[in-house]
Design an enzyme around this catalytic site. Structure first.
Site, PDB file in Angstrom:
ATOM      1  N   ASP A   1      49.202  23.087 -48.853  1.00 53.12           N
ATOM      2  CA  ASP A   1      49.635  24.452 -49.210  1.00 53.12           C
ATOM      3  C   ASP A   1      50.611  24.386 -50.380  1.00 53.12           C
ATOM      4  OD1 ASP A   1      51.140  27.279 -47.484  1.00 53.12           O
ATOM      5  OD2 ASP A   1      49.488  27.195 -48.915  1.00 53.12           O
TER       6      ASP A   1
ATOM      7  N   GLY B   1      55.354  32.448 -41.438  1.00 50.21           N
ATOM      8  CA  GLY B   1      54.684  32.582 -40.157  1.00 50.21           C
ATOM      9  C   GLY B   1      55.425  31.882 -39.040  1.00 50.21           C
TER      10      GLY B   1
ATOM     11  N   GLY C   1      64.819  34.029 -46.140  1.00 48.00           N
ATOM     12  CA  GLY C   1      63.384  33.846 -46.278  1.00 48.00           C
ATOM     13  C   GLY C   1      62.681  34.079 -44.955  1.00 48.00           C
TER      14      GLY C   1
END
Length: 854
Positions: free
Chosen positions: A670, A556, A553
């Site tokens: 988020d 940022g 994966g």
């Protein structure tokens, strides 16, 4: 929020989209793709903008900027592959000179893929080159080679993961020559209509006519392994008899041809469409088309022809002329140059990162050993087929800090010179275990401690030439203890340790008191407990990830690697990228939160590494990946309705614990399907707390902050006001629940516009037809009453005004009732109320993303 995190969180798995020379990441709403700047993919070059006369010429965002490389001979982009080597990728590089700087001179330069020549750039108009490639390493390097005919440049770089069983690439690579859809409208077709983001251009051969199907054409997906877009298959050309396309190639070229056929007209019982396929005037196949069934013809490799042709001709039994929907032609590219062994390559990359070596004209770019004319400075490689690194001279290179663990992985190294630098710390033990090392020069540094006994033994028996002079604090004798070292330890070090330990004990007791005071039982019945997270050294991080071998994966913060602890437990290791500006802040936020917050539906933090310049978080490994992958992919094993409800319940437990089970309460900020991870039993756990915020006190109603999150999931009220509260997470949860219900993404890219999921489902809900709302992949396998209940819960979470939404405790209770409806009588799938009447005001649906015209 750091924009790279925003982009990576929404990037399609297996896709990398780079706008070279751009200043910011952005969403291309037409393509429904996020494009990144190239900052983290290349170390060199300069950003430029095309001339104002050309900035709008191509009507393409990627043609407005470019990155140029005025210095160095070889400058390379490195693309990490989440899915790793052995897979197949489409790589597209785009170029538009655009007369930047009013130079009026078009450069000519070569482009390499890894160690081999791919093509030569010599045009000033906007164009792109595509290659299908199966890398032998876990990353691909695209290198621009200065051939002394102008400054190399690039406008965009895109990588797309392909299915393994299409476009056979036995040796070398396939370079796209032509890709056309016949009878199609004038605009090119690509993502999202094409799952692989191939670009299909229109083509109208002379002497043919268009046919099309204006009804809904349903193609059996098993007959379409190449996933040719429906827009391509819905149109075709009826060919005259005979019809041929002719294209030319060099006599040494080899080619593959792909022809795509679909019968789009409903034939009468006395009609048939059967034809022969010719390649070089020889019949190679006979095709008989069936309505709504696709046929793909792939030629054998065509070699040694200066003019290669293909054509179609009806058989004697056919009553209709041949049709063709689309075709592709690929040139076979030989790749004769091997690459440096991956272990050596990885080690050298880690050495470069550890010391932040400045890129110069003799920069370390591309493969360390191949081609030989571009071998990295200071490096020598073996001349055999393995291409191993055998010597490295970094003398007087300005190196600082500890001796990097990465040197240990250069197992064929015979000579290493690190002299005349500012290296500190001890001499590592691993030098004595390097089997081929014959020369090691560590002179004139600031090393300290005692030279390892095994290393001194090798020096004494003559198997290693060891240079240690000029390290004043380094003891290279077995009699170090007789020179005052033991006294120093007894007189100074022990008291300091004792003093330090006393301070640590006081701090630890204070932390325990705070956690005990603020702790309470979570929804899983466990007390919020004191962290016992393990502290890893960076060398341990390298070890458990097998030197960062398998990427699973990226965000940022940086890449996430698969790791394995000493006892064999698999872990996920998130490593901070040196190019991430927001990463350290998110690292600190996530680490602090997960050290004291524990719940069965929050991903467990096992430990962390926090050394200067090297940060990493070690989590439990979630083998089934994230929820978005399971909803967006056409997987053979579809998660059932009851499994989806259980995932929703699990996620609701996690959010409810953050909101109600923590003091002070925590807002995730988020929450989305990519941040819901699944273990082998499909138990859901919430991940990625880098943006999370805690209220200052229990009485705070909101926290004012800049809007941050992911388009499609953002609370409309928070997006406009910046006032963050628990109801912001509730809104995001409602969107996720709708994704579980419908199988649709939060933001849907259609043929004409970009649509939010609420815009899509609300009219269907008003009609009261649950079948049109539910994910068709479920094949009707659900209890209608539980389905309607889930829709009601989701709708209750998404009003534009936050105070109209329930809290997560209420949502969780409702979901459990929904789960009960599903489980009580699963055999009666069609029982319950099939239609309901809803009244929703359109004005109440307010989104942060408006539809964009195609």
């Amino acid at each position: 929020m750091h924009l790279n995190k925003f982009v990576q969180g929404q990037q399609i798995p297996g896709f990398i989209s780079i706008d070279c020379g751009a200043q910011n990441d952005y969403l291309d709403s037409y393509l429904n793709l996020y494009y990144e700047t190239d900052a983290k993919y290349v170390d060199t070059g300069e950003n430029r903008q095309v001339s104002t006369d050309n900035i709008y010429v191509n009507n393409d965002e990627r043609s407005k900027n470019l990155r140029i490389f005025p210095n160095g001979t070889r400058n390379c982009y490195t693309l990490g592959l989440d899915q790793g080597k052995g897979n197949k990728y489409l790589i597209r590089a785009s170029f538009f000179y655009g007369n930047y700087g009013s130079r009026n001179v078009t450069p000519v330069f070569d482009v390499h893929i890894d160690t081999n020549v791919l093509f030569t750039v010599h045009r000033s108009d906007y164009f792109c080159e595509e290659v299908i490639y199966s890398p032998s390493r876990d990353y691909v390097q695209l290198c621009l080679i200065n051939t002394r005919n102008g400054v190399p440049f690039i406008s965009a770089l895109e990588l797309r993961l392909l299915d393994r069983d299409i476009y056979p690439v036995d040796l070398g690579a396939l370079v796209m020559s032509d890709r056309y859809a016949l009878g199609m409208q004038s605009w090119p077709i690509r993502h999202p209509d094409d799952a692989f983001d191939r670009i299909w251009y229109h083509y109208f051969p002379v002497g043919t006519k268009n046919i099309s199907n204006n009804t809904i054409l349903e193609i059996d997906p098993t007959s379409n392994p190449y996933k040719v877009p429906m827009w391509v298959l819905e149109t075709a050309q009826v060919l005259s008899d005979p019809s041929f396309w002719v294209f030319s190639s060099n006599i040494t070229d080899s080619w593959y041809i792909y022809l795509y056929f679909t019968e789009i007209q409903a034939l009468q019982t006395n009609q048939s469409r059967e034809f022969s396929v010719y390649v070089d005037n020889e019949v190679v196949a006979t095709e008989s088309l069936q309505f709504s069934t696709m046929t793909t013809f792939q030629s054998q490799m065509i070699t040694g022809q200066t003019n290669v042709s293909f054509g179609l001709s009806p058989t004697a039994q056919s009553t209709l002329l041949p049709t063709l929907n689309a075709f592709e032609i690929y040139q076979v590219l030989d790749l004769p140059n091997p690459m440096t062994a991956q272990g050596d390559f990885d080690a050298m990359v880690n050495v470069r990162m550890a010391y932040r070596l400045v890129q110069t004209e003799d920069s370390w770019q591309g493969d360390p050993c191949i081609p030989a004319i571009y071998t990295w400075s200071g490096l020598n490689c073996s001349n055999d087929n393995n291409h191993r690194i055998i010597s490295l001279n970094l003398s007087s290179s300005g190196l600082t800090g500890l001796i990097a663990p990465a040197f240990a992985n250069l197992t064929m190294m015979e000579s290493l010179d690190l002299s005349n630098n500012q290296l500190t710390g001890p001499v590592p033990d691993y030098f004595a275990q390097m089997p081929s090392l014959k020369i090691l020069n560590l002179s004139v540094n600031n090393l300290n401690g005692t030279v390892p006994r095994d290393l001194m033994k090798k020096k004494q028996d003559g198997t290693l030439l060891l240079g240690l002079d000029g390290n004043q604090n380094l003891c290279n004798s077995t009699s170090c203890s007789s020179k005052g070292w033991s006294r120093t330890k007894r007189g100074i070090i022990v008291p300091v340790i004792a003093s330090t330990l006393s301070v640590v004990v006081v701090i630890l007791l204070a932390v325990i008191a705070i956690i005990w005071r603020n702790g309470r039982k979570g929804n899983d019945g466990s007390m919020t407990r004191i962290s016992r997270n393990r502290v890893f050294s960076y060398s341990e991080i390298e070890c458990i990830t097998d030197n960062f071998k398998n990427i699973i994966g990226e965000g940022g913060f940086g890449k996430v690697y698969l790791g394995k602890l000493e006892e064999g437990t698999k872990v996920a290791v998130k490593v901070l990228s040196h190019s991430s500006s927001q990463g350290p802040k998110e690292f600190e936020t996530e680490a602090k939160l997960l050290m004291v917050v524990h719940h069965r539906n929050l991903v467990n933090l096992i430990g962390y590494c926090d050394e200067p310049g090297n940060m990493a978080l070690v989590y439990e490994y979630m083998s089934q990946g994230n929820l978005q992958f399971h909803l967006s992919k056409n997987l053979s094993q579809v998660i059932s309705w009851s499994q989806r409800l259980q995932i929703a319940v699990d996620a609701a437990h996690g959010l409810e614990y953050l909101h109600s089970g923590c003091r002070p309460p925590i807002i995730h900020r988020d929450f989305k399907t990519t941040n819901i991870l699944l273990d082998e039993n499909l138990q859901a756990k919430i991940a990625d707390f880098g943006l999370s915020r805690a209220f200052t006190t229990d009485f705070d109603s909101h926290v004012s902050t800049t809007p941050a999150g992911t388009p499609g999931y953002l609370d409309p009220e928070f997006h406009s006001s910046g006032n963050l509260n628990q109801k912001s997470d509730v809104y995001s949860f409602g969107i996720v629940l709708f994704e579980l219900i419908t199988g649709l993404p939060a933001v849907i890219k259609g043929k004409e516009n970009v649509t939010h999921i609420l815009h899509r489902v609300t009219p269907l809900i008003r009609r009261g037809n649950i079948e049109s709302v539910m994910d068709p992949k479920l094949n009707g396998e659900y209890n209608i009453a539980s389905a309607w209940k889930a829709v009601e819960i989701a709708m209750s979470c998404v009003p534009a005004i936050a105070v109209q939404r329930p809290d997560m405790s209420h949502v969780l209770l409702e979901l459990k009732e929904c789960m009960t409806l599903e489980l009580v009588s699963p055999q009666n799938r069609q029982n319950g109320i099939s239609k309901r009447s809803y009244s929703f005001e359109t004005s109440s649906l307010d989104f942060e993303m408006s539809p964009t015209a195609r």
